[in-house]
Design a protein around this motif. Sequence first.
Motif, PDB file in Angstrom:
ATOM      1  N   ASP A   1      22.260  19.996  48.051  1.00 41.47           N
ATOM      2  CA  ASP A   1      20.949  20.342  48.073  1.00 41.47           C
ATOM      3  C   ASP A   1      20.610  21.055  49.454  1.00 41.47           C
ATOM      4  N   GLN A   2      19.485  21.691  49.628  1.00 50.07           N
ATOM      5  CA  GLN A   2      19.122  22.135  51.135  1.00 50.07           C
ATOM      6  C   GLN A   2      17.769  21.527  51.596  1.00 50.07           C
ATOM      7  N   PRO A   3      17.793  20.417  52.068  1.00 51.27           N
ATOM      8  CA  PRO A   3      16.746  19.704  52.533  1.00 51.27           C
ATOM      9  C   PRO A   3      15.956  20.190  53.675  1.00 51.27           C
TER      10      PRO A   3
ATOM     11  N   ILE B   1      19.729  11.161  53.009  1.00 57.23           N
ATOM     12  CA  ILE B   1      20.566  12.287  52.844  1.00 57.23           C
ATOM     13  C   ILE B   1      22.083  11.890  53.232  1.00 57.23           C
ATOM     14  N   TRP B   2      23.003  12.547  52.444  1.00 62.25           N
ATOM     15  CA  TRP B   2      24.509  12.209  52.477  1.00 62.25           C
ATOM     16  C   TRP B   2      24.859  13.895  53.162  1.00 62.25           C
ATOM     17  N   VAL B   3      25.766  13.731  54.120  1.00 63.13           N
ATOM     18  CA  VAL B   3      26.204  14.880  54.976  1.00 63.13           C
ATOM     19  C   VAL B   3      27.585  14.888  54.765  1.00 63.13           C
ATOM     20  N   ILE B   4      28.266  16.014  53.917  1.00 64.94           N
ATOM     21  CA  ILE B   4      29.539  15.790  53.503  1.00 64.94           C
ATOM     22  C   ILE B   4      30.309  16.944  53.862  1.00 64.94           C
TER      23      ILE B   4
ATOM     24  N   HIS C   1      18.876  10.379  45.968  1.00 60.73           N
ATOM     25  CA  HIS C   1      19.410  10.783  47.539  1.00 60.73           C
ATOM     26  C   HIS C   1      19.648  12.404  47.345  1.00 60.73           C
ATOM     27  N   GLN C   2      19.400  13.016  48.760  1.00 60.34           N
ATOM     28  CA  GLN C   2      19.676  14.435  48.711  1.00 60.34           C
ATOM     29  C   GLN C   2      21.298  14.572  49.364  1.00 60.34           C
ATOM     30  N   ILE C   3      21.716  15.800  49.298  1.00 67.88           N
ATOM     31  CA  ILE C   3      23.018  15.869  49.731  1.00 67.88           C
ATOM     32  C   ILE C   3      23.234  17.270  50.408  1.00 67.88           C
ATOM     33  N   ILE C   4      23.656  17.127  51.621  1.00 68.96           N
ATOM     34  CA  ILE C   4      24.018  18.225  52.397  1.00 68.96           C
ATOM     35  C   ILE C   4      25.671  18.398  52.625  1.00 68.96           C
ATOM     36  N   GLY C   5      26.182  19.672  51.865  1.00 72.96           N
ATOM     37  CA  GLY C   5      27.397  19.826  51.755  1.00 72.96           C
ATOM     38  C   GLY C   5      28.012  21.339  52.238  1.00 72.96           C
TER      39      GLY C   5
END
Length: 268
Positions: A76-78, A85-88, A66-70
């Motif tokens: 990560d920087q998808p 993708i988790w957006v947190i 899984h990728q993460i935008i936080g």
Amino acid sequence: MEIHHRDTVYQDAKKWVYEAGKIIKEQMNNPLNIETKSNANDLVTILDKQTEKFFVEKIKDKYPDHQIIGEEGYGDQPKELDGTIWVIDPIDGTMNFVHQKKFFAISVGILHNGVGEIGLIYDVMNDTLYHVKKGEGAFRDSQQLPLLSRNKQLNEAIVGMNYFWLCENRLVDYQVMQGFIRTVRGARTYGSAALELAYIADGTLDGYLSMRLSPWDVAAGIILLQEVGGIVSNIDGNEWDPLKKSSILASNPALHKTILDIIKKGRK
């Protein structure tokens, strides 16, 4: 996302949100080491960073694909929306957190191939969790939220916005927005986009308008709101892009086109 896998991801996300909220409450009265980012009012604390790091470590350990935008940069920087993708936003409403110790939330939106599948907004100090799995209803704690009424009139509406921010850099004409304010029943500023979107979903607000928000500010709230029939776009009426900062107009379905038409009259 397959249903059984989504249920597992949802249960993990819910568990981690509650754990993160407990940590925030335990540590929030410790020295916060407050810093600024883009400007003097764009605050970040050690707890913002620690909370995001907490989520990233949990997610990467159990779901390494899984990728993460936080917000705080631990993810990560998808460039594409493929996969999960988790957006947190670890603390949405940091200024409220610093100054008032309330009106802030943990916001977690989970997308799969660009589709919002799971949303959680945890009002930490009120111990209230807004949560949704796409197609299974939106909830405030254990109470399912009904579909939004389509009979709402603009002169009955309470709208969340920062009036002066809307007119900043003359993106929307001052007089047009002044007329809009006078038309609606009332305007409110809560200082947390995640909570303001949740408030539309539960009927506390009827609309929300902001000029520049990042994906982590709104991902969970958009997933929640769409589940109860709310409409979200940017102020030009275009679809929200989970990978870009943009303006946001979110509202009860009966009001969206009316508000959009008013804004368009004031666009430069």
